[in-house]
Design a protein around this motif. Structure first.
Motif, PDB file in Angstrom:
ATOM      1  N   SER A   1       0.785  -1.217  -0.044  1.00  0.00           N
ATOM      2  CA  SER A   1      -0.060  -0.070   0.029  1.00  0.00           C
ATOM      3  C   SER A   1       1.032   1.383  -0.082  1.00  0.00           C
ATOM      4  CB  SER A   1      -1.042   0.034   1.465  1.00  0.00           C
ATOM      5  OG  SER A   1      -1.688   1.024   1.336  1.00  0.00           O
ATOM      6  N   ASP A   2       1.910   1.321   0.854  1.00  0.00           N
ATOM      7  CA  ASP A   2       2.763   2.454   0.849  1.00  0.00           C
ATOM      8  C   ASP A   2       3.624   2.685  -0.491  1.00  0.00           C
ATOM      9  OD1 ASP A   2       2.037   2.972   3.567  1.00  0.00           O
ATOM     10  OD2 ASP A   2       3.769   1.878   4.371  1.00  0.00           O
ATOM     11  N   ARG A   3       4.197   1.463  -1.107  1.00  0.00           N
ATOM     12  CA  ARG A   3       4.583   1.513  -2.360  1.00  0.00           C
ATOM     13  C   ARG A   3       3.499   2.158  -3.302  1.00  0.00           C
ATOM     14  NH1 ARG A   3       6.492  -3.878  -1.452  1.00  0.00           N
ATOM     15  NH2 ARG A   3       5.347  -4.226  -3.277  1.00  0.00           N
ATOM     16  N   VAL A   4       2.602   1.655  -3.451  1.00  0.00           N
ATOM     17  CA  VAL A   4       1.364   2.108  -4.429  1.00  0.00           C
ATOM     18  C   VAL A   4       1.078   3.600  -4.280  1.00  0.00           C
ATOM     19  CG1 VAL A   4      -0.800   1.776  -5.416  1.00  0.00           C
ATOM     20  CG2 VAL A   4       0.536  -0.137  -4.885  1.00  0.00           C
ATOM     21  N   ALA A   5       0.930   3.886  -2.877  1.00  0.00           N
ATOM     22  CA  ALA A   5       0.748   5.465  -2.727  1.00  0.00           C
ATOM     23  C   ALA A   5       1.889   6.208  -3.335  1.00  0.00           C
ATOM     24  CB  ALA A   5       0.538   5.708  -1.068  1.00  0.00           C
ATOM     25  N   LYS A   6       3.249   5.834  -2.892  1.00  0.00           N
ATOM     26  CA  LYS A   6       4.336   6.730  -3.440  1.00  0.00           C
ATOM     27  C   LYS A   6       4.329   6.975  -4.917  1.00  0.00           C
ATOM     28  CE  LYS A   6       7.218   5.807   0.707  1.00  0.00           C
ATOM     29  NZ  LYS A   6       8.293   5.148   1.144  1.00  0.00           N
ATOM     30  N   ARG A   7       3.971   5.866  -5.520  1.00  0.00           N
ATOM     31  CA  ARG A   7       3.945   5.772  -7.018  1.00  0.00           C
ATOM     32  C   ARG A   7       2.717   6.686  -7.609  1.00  0.00           C
ATOM     33  NH1 ARG A   7       5.405   0.464 -10.066  1.00  0.00           N
ATOM     34  NH2 ARG A   7       5.094   1.854 -11.907  1.00  0.00           N
ATOM     35  N   LEU A   8       1.653   6.669  -6.754  1.00  0.00           N
ATOM     36  CA  LEU A   8       0.667   7.712  -7.056  1.00  0.00           C
ATOM     37  C   LEU A   8       1.007   8.939  -6.875  1.00  0.00           C
ATOM     38  CD1 LEU A   8      -2.632   5.626  -5.709  1.00  0.00           C
ATOM     39  CD2 LEU A   8      -1.853   6.286  -8.028  1.00  0.00           C
ATOM     40  N   GLN A   9       1.674   9.359  -5.959  1.00  0.00           N
ATOM     41  CA  GLN A   9       2.156  10.625  -5.588  1.00  0.00           C
ATOM     42  C   GLN A   9       2.954  11.075  -6.501  1.00  0.00           C
ATOM     43  OE1 GLN A   9       4.512  11.055  -1.975  1.00  0.00           O
ATOM     44  NE2 GLN A   9       3.547  13.086  -1.694  1.00  0.00           N
TER      45      GLN A   9
END
Length: 95
Positions: free
Chosen positions: A81-89
């Motif tokens: 979830s954290d990795r995906v959030a960083k990519r979205l950001q």
């Protein structure tokens, strides 16, 4: 059934605008989501599905099944979830 086939006629007025007699039940029917992906991403995902089906001795792995599993994984795995959030950001979710 109403003429629209939807099972509820929204044009019917309730007496004195009263709420329905029973509370509304939570939604149980799945929600359809449509997503556009680049052709190269689609091709790579389909190849992944095909090779995974062969590895698992399955006739096929549907892309929709893969996306449902990925959705569950991102909700259950905090690191993912954290990795995906960083990519979205960073803007990686755009076409």
């Amino acid at each position: 059934m109403t003429p629209t086939g939807r099972g509820y006629d929204r044009t019917v007025n309730r007496k004195d605008n009263q709420a329905p007699a029973s509370p509304e039940l939570p939604r149980t029917k799945p929600v359809r989501v449509t997503v556009d992906v680049r052709p190269t991403v689609h091709r790579r995902l389909k190849r992944w599905c095909n090779s995974t089906a062969a590895e698992l001795d399955m006739s096929s792995v549907d892309l929709s099944a893969l996306l449902r599993v990925l959705a569950d994984e991102v909700l259950e795995d905090e690191k993912l979830s954290d990795r995906v959030a960083k990519r979205l950001q960073a803007g990686d979710g755009r076409l």
